[in-house]
Design an enzyme around this catalytic site. Structure first.
Site, PDB file in Angstrom:
ATOM      1  CG  HIS A 105      11.763  14.255 -42.171  1.00 15.33           C
ATOM      2  ND1 HIS A 105      11.306  13.215 -41.403  1.00 15.33           N
ATOM      3  CD2 HIS A 105      13.118  14.267 -42.030  1.00 15.33           C
ATOM      4  CE1 HIS A 105      12.332  12.628 -40.816  1.00 15.33           C
ATOM      5  NE2 HIS A 105      13.444  13.235 -41.186  1.00 15.33           N
ATOM      6  CG  PHE A 151       9.496  21.940 -36.317  1.00 17.12           C
ATOM      7  CD1 PHE A 151      10.414  22.390 -35.383  1.00 17.12           C
ATOM      8  CD2 PHE A 151       8.454  21.138 -35.889  1.00 17.12           C
ATOM      9  CE1 PHE A 151      10.303  22.053 -34.042  1.00 17.12           C
ATOM     10  CE2 PHE A 151       8.320  20.795 -34.553  1.00 17.12           C
ATOM     11  CZ  PHE A 151       9.244  21.242 -33.633  1.00 17.12           C
ATOM     12  CB  ALA A 183       6.000  13.073 -34.337  1.00 19.64           C
TER      13      ALA A 183
END
Length: 168
Positions: free
Chosen positions: A66, A119, A123
């Site tokens: 990510h 983190f 989303a």
């Protein structure tokens, strides 16, 4: 892609497709090896089972796939015009203000420094302010709690990605 098309892919194509859904090599390999699947639901069920059985090191590998949220300019671009985002994903969300963007950048840096990984949050359907609130709520956790929280969020992301290309 239909289940038959997935089953007919050669192993490297299937593994590449699975890796785009989840960046854990062991997960993608297990999913590839498990073919042929009887149904899309069988893919979904196995995806969760394989993910849950992986060791933490594989979860951490998936997290690295990510992008790191922390660059203020990237955050500004991401949340500049939420009204243009696809309906159903971010509907009704107003553009993030500068304080939220700065908070996300600071919070992500603090999170990564504390836990040793970025983190991870699913989303979809969340505004920048909601993500900031989630980030702040998770910061007091222990590393063990956060590894499990991030793994649960990664599984949500994986399921969404699978559903985007699998058709019954």
């Amino acid at each position: 892609m239909t289940i038959d098309e997935l089953n007919r892919l050669d192993a490297s194509e299937a593994a590449g497709l699975f890796l785009r859904c989840c960046g854990a090599t062991a997960w993608a390999e297990a999913m590839t090896t498990a073919r042929p699947f009887a149904s899309c639901e069988a893919v979904r069920v196995l995806a969760s089972a394989v993910w849950d059985a992986l060791p933490v090191a594989d979860w951490l590998e998936a997290f690295t796939a990510h992008p790191r949220i922390g660059d203020v300019e990237s955050l500004r671009k991401k949340f500049a015009d939420t009204k243009a985002w696809a309906s159903g994903e971010q509907s009704g969300v107003q553009a993030a203000d500068e304080a939220v963007i700065q908070g996300l950048a600071r919070g992500n840096t603090e999170y990564e420094n504390k836990f040793g990984f970025i983190f991870i949050v699913c989303a979809t359907g969340k505004s920048a302010a909601e993500m900031l609130a989630l980030l702040n709520a998770r910061l007091p956790n222990t590393r063990e709690q956060e590894i499990h929280n991030a793994a649960a969020e990664q599984l949500k992301i994986t399921r969404i990605r699978l559903d985007k290309w699998l058709t019954d």
